[in-house]
Write a protein that holds these residues in place. Structure first.
Motif, short mmCIF file in Angstrom:
data_model
loop_
_atom_site.label_atom_id
_atom_site.label_comp_id
_atom_site.label_asym_id
_atom_site.label_seq_id
_atom_site.Cartn_x
_atom_site.Cartn_y
_atom_site.Cartn_z
N ILE A 45 0.84 -1.20 0.00
CA ILE A 45 0.00 0.00 0.00
C ILE A 45 0.87 1.25 0.00
O ILE A 45 0.59 2.22 -0.70
CB ILE A 45 -0.96 -0.02 1.21
N ILE A 46 1.96 1.23 0.77
CA ILE A 46 2.87 2.38 0.81
C ILE A 46 3.53 2.60 -0.55
O ILE A 46 3.61 3.73 -1.03
CB ILE A 46 3.93 2.20 1.92
N VAL A 47 3.99 1.51 -1.18
CA VAL A 47 4.62 1.62 -2.50
C VAL A 47 3.65 2.25 -3.49
O VAL A 47 4.02 3.14 -4.27
CB VAL A 47 5.11 0.24 -3.00
N VAL A 50 2.15 6.06 -1.73
CA VAL A 50 3.10 7.15 -1.49
C VAL A 50 4.08 7.30 -2.65
O VAL A 50 4.31 8.40 -3.14
CB VAL A 50 3.87 6.92 -0.16
N PHE A 51 4.66 6.18 -3.08
CA PHE A 51 5.71 6.24 -4.10
C PHE A 51 5.19 6.09 -5.53
O PHE A 51 5.92 6.36 -6.48
CB PHE A 51 6.76 5.15 -3.82
N SER A 59 -0.89 2.73 -13.54
CA SER A 59 -0.31 4.01 -13.15
C SER A 59 0.73 3.87 -12.04
O SER A 59 1.45 4.81 -11.75
CB SER A 59 -1.41 4.97 -12.70
N GLY A 60 0.78 2.70 -11.40
CA GLY A 60 1.68 2.51 -10.28
C GLY A 60 1.11 3.02 -8.97
O GLY A 60 1.73 2.91 -7.92
N ALA A 61 -0.09 3.60 -9.03
CA ALA A 61 -0.72 4.17 -7.83
C ALA A 61 -1.69 3.17 -7.22
O ALA A 61 -1.91 2.08 -7.74
CB ALA A 61 -1.45 5.46 -8.21
#
Length: 140
Positions: A45-47, A50-51, A59-61
């Motif tokens: 979830i952080i990756v 946040v990142f 999208s990587g989100a």
């Protein structure tokens, strides 16, 4: 208020005891697996949140569908572990559950390390060696 609290705690204890009985008792390997599963999900979830570097979405989100799929995978891991526990009970052994736990702990560890790498965290060499030892144990 005290009666409600007592009832809730009794229900939680009953559910927890039933789950532990279903698994034939609770071991440190199972506790380790659960902890690693939670850490892996949280770091995932952080990756993504946040990142924005997740490989699970275009999208990587963060994406709710990817998160739900992750939870379904974690649930399936627990069902496979349950099958291994019941096989151990049926056969009168104790190694099937341990082997399955080790295999999934290695998998979760690799995913945690991958998530840390996506965050730019340097990975200590001793941890990499510990993963190699776990992999060797899994292969036996």
């Amino acid at each position: 208020m005290t009666n409600i609290k007592t009832a809730v705690l009794a229900a939680i204890g009953t559910i927890g005891g039933s789950i532990a009985a279903l698994f034939g008792g609770w071991t440190s390997a199972m506790t380790t697996l659960i902890i690693f599963m939670v850490i892996d999900y949280a770091t995932g979830i952080i990756v993504a949140g946040v990142f924005h570097r997740s490989g699970k979405s275009k999208s990587g989100a963060l994406e709710s569908r990817a998160g739900f799929k992750g939870l379904c995978r974690k649930g399936m891991i627990l069902l496979i572990l349950l099958v291994a526990c019941r096989l151990d009970i049926m056969l009168g052994t104790g190694y099937i559950k341990d082997c399955v736990c080790i295999a999934f702990v290695v998998n979760e560890t690799l995913s945690i390390i991958e998530n840390a790498g996506l965050m730019g965290v340097p990975i200590p060499q001793v941890l990499i060696k510990a993963i190699d030892v776990l992999k060797a144990k899994e292969e036996k």
